[in-house]
Design an enzyme around this catalytic site. Sequence first.
Site, PDB file in Angstrom:
ATOM      1  CE  LYS A  19      -1.581   1.299   3.808  1.00 41.08           C
ATOM      2  NZ  LYS A  19      -1.206   3.111   4.158  1.00 41.08           N
ATOM      3  CG  ASN A  20       2.320   2.504   3.514  1.00 39.68           C
ATOM      4  OD1 ASN A  20       1.345   2.354   2.984  1.00 39.68           O
ATOM      5  ND2 ASN A  20       2.974   2.027   4.443  1.00 39.68           N
ATOM      6  CB  CYS A 113      -3.249  11.519  12.258  1.00 36.32           C
ATOM      7  SG  CYS A 113      -3.024   9.506  12.261  1.00 36.32           S
ATOM      8  NE  ARG A 118       0.825  10.408   9.805  1.00 35.79           N
ATOM      9  CZ  ARG A 118       0.258   7.984   9.376  1.00 35.79           C
ATOM     10  NH1 ARG A 118      -1.061   8.250   9.568  1.00 35.79           N
ATOM     11  NH2 ARG A 118       0.395   8.150   8.582  1.00 35.79           N
ATOM     12  CG  ASP A 303       3.424   1.207   9.634  1.00 38.35           C
ATOM     13  OD1 ASP A 303       2.631   1.616  10.567  1.00 38.35           O
ATOM     14  OD2 ASP A 303       3.069   1.549   8.442  1.00 38.35           O
ATOM     15  CB  ILE A 325       7.729   6.345  15.005  1.00 39.43           C
ATOM     16  CG1 ILE A 325       8.430   5.439  13.909  1.00 39.43           C
ATOM     17  CG2 ILE A 325       7.214   6.999  13.482  1.00 39.43           C
ATOM     18  CD1 ILE A 325       9.627   6.270  13.620  1.00 39.43           C
TER      19      ILE A 325
HETATM   20  C1  UD1 Z   1       4.649   6.442   6.940  1.00 40.30           C
HETATM   21  C2  UD1 Z   1       3.569   5.434   6.236  1.00 40.30           C
HETATM   22  C3  UD1 Z   1       2.630   4.708   7.842  1.00 40.30           C
HETATM   23  C4  UD1 Z   1       3.915   4.826   8.607  1.00 40.30           C
HETATM   24  C5  UD1 Z   1       5.385   6.436   8.891  1.00 40.30           C
HETATM   25  C6  UD1 Z   1       6.361   5.833   9.387  1.00 40.30           C
HETATM   26  C7  UD1 Z   1       2.639   5.816   4.076  1.00 40.30           C
HETATM   27  C8  UD1 Z   1       1.222   6.133   3.582  1.00 40.30           C
HETATM   28  N1  UD1 Z   1       2.219   5.604   5.116  1.00 40.30           N
HETATM   29  O1  UD1 Z   1       2.988   7.491   6.942  1.00 40.30           O
HETATM   30  O2  UD1 Z   1       2.328   3.368   7.505  1.00 40.30           O
HETATM   31  O3  UD1 Z   1       3.757   4.349   9.794  1.00 40.30           O
HETATM   32  O4  UD1 Z   1       5.410   6.499   7.238  1.00 40.30           O
HETATM   33  O5  UD1 Z   1       6.900   4.903   9.214  1.00 40.30           O
HETATM   34  O6  UD1 Z   1       3.652   5.540   3.694  1.00 40.30           O
HETATM   35  N2  UD1 Z   1       5.993  14.398  10.771  1.00 40.30           N
HETATM   36  C9  UD1 Z   1       6.065  15.873  11.901  1.00 40.30           C
HETATM   37  N3  UD1 Z   1       6.162  16.625  10.347  1.00 40.30           N
HETATM   38  C10 UD1 Z   1       5.528  16.434   8.879  1.00 40.30           C
HETATM   39  C11 UD1 Z   1       6.008  15.128   9.396  1.00 40.30           C
HETATM   40  C12 UD1 Z   1       5.575  13.388   9.818  1.00 40.30           C
HETATM   41  O7  UD1 Z   1       6.332  16.316  12.616  1.00 40.30           O
HETATM   42  O8  UD1 Z   1       5.664  17.125   8.511  1.00 40.30           O
HETATM   43  C13 UD1 Z   1       6.398  12.901  11.917  1.00 40.30           C
HETATM   44  C14 UD1 Z   1       4.890  12.498  11.959  1.00 40.30           C
HETATM   45  O9  UD1 Z   1       3.886  13.038  13.385  1.00 40.30           O
HETATM   46  C15 UD1 Z   1       5.115  11.039  12.725  1.00 40.30           C
HETATM   47  C16 UD1 Z   1       6.522  10.719  12.139  1.00 40.30           C
HETATM   48  O10 UD1 Z   1       7.214  12.243  11.206  1.00 40.30           O
HETATM   49  O11 UD1 Z   1       5.920  11.023  14.367  1.00 40.30           O
HETATM   50  C17 UD1 Z   1       6.685   9.763  11.104  1.00 40.30           C
HETATM   51  O12 UD1 Z   1       5.919   9.907   9.849  1.00 40.30           O
HETATM   52  P1  UD1 Z   1       6.218   9.864   8.316  1.00 40.30           P
HETATM   53  O13 UD1 Z   1       7.306   9.467   8.532  1.00 40.30           O
HETATM   54  O14 UD1 Z   1       6.022  11.099   7.742  1.00 40.30           O
HETATM   55  O15 UD1 Z   1       4.831   9.293   8.563  1.00 40.30           O
HETATM   56  P2  UD1 Z   1       3.727   9.051   7.503  1.00 40.30           P
HETATM   57  O16 UD1 Z   1       4.667   9.325   5.971  1.00 40.30           O
HETATM   58  O17 UD1 Z   1       3.031   9.197   7.717  1.00 40.30           O
END
Ligand code: UD1
Length: 431
Positions: A19-20, A113, A118, A303, A325
Amino acid sequence: MRIDGPCKLNGELRVHGAKNSTLPLLAASLLCKTEVVLHNCPRLSDVETAVRILKTLGCRVKREEETLLIDSSSLQGGEIPETLMREMRSSIVFLGAIVSRLGKARLSFPGGCELGPRPIDLHLAALRRMGLQITEDHGCLDCTVPGRLTGCPISLSFPSVGATENVMLAAACAKGTTVLSNAAREPEIVDLADFLNACGAHVSGAGGSEIVIEGVPSLHGCEHRVIPDRIVAATYLAAAAASGGEVLLHDVECAHLRLVLPVFEEAGCSMKVMQNQLWLCAPERLRPVKCIRTLPYPGFPTDAQAPVMAMLCLADGASVFVENIFENRYKYTGELLRLGARIKVEGRVAVAEGVKSLSGASVQAPDLRGGAALVVAGLASEGTTLISGLHHLDRGYEGLEKAFSETGARIQREKITLEDRKEEKDAASTF
Ligand code: UD1
């Protein structure tokens, strides 16, 4: 979903496409001026949402079995409606591609979320550095690029998966070179880079912490196969181990599970790693695992935390988890307690004190991976487990009950009437 347990999983399971990976690849197909052919796309509600986003933007998308054909030559508009933005939080990954192609975009914040806050600050800061002007107005993001996006050095304060993908998509056709430091290193990032390069992009370093993207004037379509879903693989392994079973996984990329497989070994499972196949045989009783810390790749994936916790609820001793995370990723543990699990949560730390057996109950999936944990625990529980909130599971697992029933589980979806639901609620509130 009704599970009549305990069930021992025994047999072969095929792991579907990730999916990701599929989601950012669909966003990337917006950049291509000729047709994209994406194989191994799972039938998931999140993938369907991404397809609806593409269609809203004027693309033509056709599904033929596991293959999606995307024609973005008629892309127009650049607006993603709020309903679609809310349905799938990762819809923000479309931003970089839309502004790259159209020079403008309008979308809403992805919203709150179930895993805790998030934010998308890293996405927005990076795109702003590349020249995107963003006005935030009542939860809406109005974005325009005066001229063309421009490559530059960008350093992420955290290796966010989504922000890394957004930068790659924005930079692929930008003017000049982007050097992205502290980039996410997940296999899905490498898959995206491979796809972009097959479309004519110049991306190097993906899989490491520094990714260099030399902008090219435009991209063409390509034919690409989505990588296997490593979280689905980990969930299948957890289900087999919790149920005391033996399974052979097909279409799995074992290298992507480097820090997951040792956990199963520590728990006493016998494993054999083959090319694209993985065999696991559970011991009589699982052993506890000293400490599982979730970390960005190549660390243990957040995950996989929930399904593995469900499995270790049956170990002969206490296992410790540290979630690094997401803030709010233990919601499902409250539901596991209903099945008789013994778990204590204190902030980012959870301790699962293994019990000899779990017993079926009515539970509700609070989120995608939490739902998967309930299925894992349900398979191993004595008696009937009824899981509601299946829309969460449908976001990330294709044909879960079919796969498990073919390997010996008594698991099926049932139509629940409003009356049943009321009875369920009443029963839940009694305790
Ligand atoms: C992706 C995955 C998700 C997985 C996650 C971590 C997809 C569709 N989803 O989510 O399944 O659990 O990676 O491996 O690929 N953060 C910030 N600011 C931002 C962006 C992120 O503070 O602008 C923080 C988030 O709150 C979180 C951490 O960074 O605590 C990780 O987030 P991120 O790696 O961005 O996860 P996603 O891309 O949302």
